[in-house]
Design an enzyme around this catalytic site. Structure first.
Site, short mmCIF file in Angstrom:
data_model
loop_
_atom_site.label_atom_id
_atom_site.label_comp_id
_atom_site.label_asym_id
_atom_site.label_seq_id
_atom_site.Cartn_x
_atom_site.Cartn_y
_atom_site.Cartn_z
N PRO A 1 19.59 32.99 47.90
CA PRO A 1 19.22 33.59 46.60
C PRO A 1 17.71 33.71 46.43
O PRO A 1 17.24 34.44 45.56
CB PRO A 1 19.84 32.65 45.57
N ARG B 1 29.10 50.52 56.94
CA ARG B 1 29.50 51.84 56.46
C ARG B 1 28.41 52.91 56.65
O ARG B 1 28.67 54.10 56.52
CB ARG B 1 30.00 51.81 55.01
N ASP C 1 27.42 58.35 48.23
CA ASP C 1 27.47 57.08 47.52
C ASP C 1 26.38 56.97 46.45
O ASP C 1 25.36 57.64 46.53
CB ASP C 1 27.23 55.91 48.51
N GLU D 1 22.50 23.05 49.72
CA GLU D 1 21.33 23.54 48.98
C GLU D 1 20.45 24.46 49.83
O GLU D 1 19.36 24.82 49.43
CB GLU D 1 20.49 22.36 48.47
N1 ADE Z 1 23.65 32.25 48.89
C1 ADE Z 1 23.99 31.82 47.66
N2 ADE Z 1 23.74 32.75 46.74
C2 ADE Z 1 23.22 33.83 47.41
C3 ADE Z 1 22.74 35.10 47.00
N3 ADE Z 1 22.75 35.49 45.72
N4 ADE Z 1 22.29 35.94 47.94
C4 ADE Z 1 22.26 35.55 49.23
N5 ADE Z 1 22.68 34.35 49.66
C5 ADE Z 1 23.16 33.49 48.77
#
Ligand code: ADE
Length: 259
Positions: free
Chosen positions: A100, A164, A179, A127
């Site tokens: 994330p 794709r 798309d 984590e």
């Molecule tokens: N791992 C956990 N959440 C994630 C996200 N939003 N994007 C990529 N990997 C992740």
């Protein structure tokens, strides 16, 4: 089924390899694997752990909640994946960590990555990973501003998006050129039979057979939807004269509707 040359090879580092069956055995992506347009190899970092209990995670230095994936099994797995890709003739494999905290995946990024020959993707759990593993990572990618329980679903999301784009994956009816995001706008609305559903009629123009009028209607619908749901995309896009005119029409129509 006709087989083709492998265009993209994936090596995935995951503690949950079975999850990837959702991608390799179903739908459009499943067909790409069957046609051998893409190649998938799953590596479990546990197999690279030298400890008796096959440990892959440990507590973080400095305290704090959660566990981290340890550097040694991960780096060994990355090196094994790169070696395998190299033995397949892929010399410039890219290592990606799904996190994330990474850069947001976009259509353009997916297009760029789909042109690589080989990707090694780390789908981390807990984590995240020991910071030192980043010396082996080329890119950190996030699929959105929210946190999932692991990198498997983000990896599969990204892989689906890349697959794709590859030539030969979609048939003509499914073309990716139509798309959302391809032209910087969201896709317009679509209708199928019946012509009338619960007294709601398909827009007349779509039954007219007039291709130019249909093109304009669709472009205007795309602009309307993008303006309503993703104004940030419009702010980034260089509009053509035609798009500017249609957007002005939309804004006038909306003002009239709100009177
Ligand atoms: N791992 C956990 N959440 C994630 C996200 N939003 N994007 C990529 N990997 C992740």
């Amino acid at each position: 089924m006709k087989t083709s040359k492998v265009l993209l090879t994936f090596d995935i580092l995951t503690l949950m390899p079975e999850m990837f069956l959702a991608l390799s055995d179903y739908g459009v992506t499943g067909r790409a694997f069957k046609k051998k347009i893409v190649n998938l190899n799953l590596l479990n970092p546990r197999e690279f752990s030298t400890d008796l209990h096959k440990t892959v995670d440990d507590r973080t230095y400095g305290g704090g909640p959660g566990m981290l994936m340890m550097a040694d099994p991960l780096v060994k797995a990355i090196e094994a994946a790169k070696k395998r890709q190299s033995s397949l003739g892929i010399k410039d494999s890219k290592v990606i960590h799904m996190t994330p905290s990474g850069k947001l995946l976009s259509h353009n990024k997916a297009k760029e990555l789909s042109e690589c020959k080989g990707l090694v993707i780390i789908a981390s759990r807990y984590e995240g990973i020991d910071e030192r593993v980043n010396n082996w990572v080329d890119e950190e990618i996030s699929i959105g501003d929210y946190v999932l329980s692991g990198g498997e679903l983000p990896a599969m999301t990204m892989m689906d998006c890349l697959i794709r784009q590859l030539p030969g994956v979609l048939n003509d009816d499914e073309s990716a050129t139509q798309d959302s995001f391809v032209n910087g706008l969201l896709d317009h609305s679509h209708f199928t039979r019946p012509e009338i559903f619960k007294e709601m009629k398909v827009p007349e123009v779509l039954l007219s057979g007039n291709h130019e009028k249909i093109r304009l209607w669709r472009l205007k619908e795309s602009l309307k939807l993008t303006w309503r749901n993703r104004p940030d995309l419009l702010a980034e896009k260089l509009l053509t004269k035609e798009e500017t005119r249609l957007l002005e029409e939309i804004q006038i129509e909306q003002e009239q509707d709100s009177i």
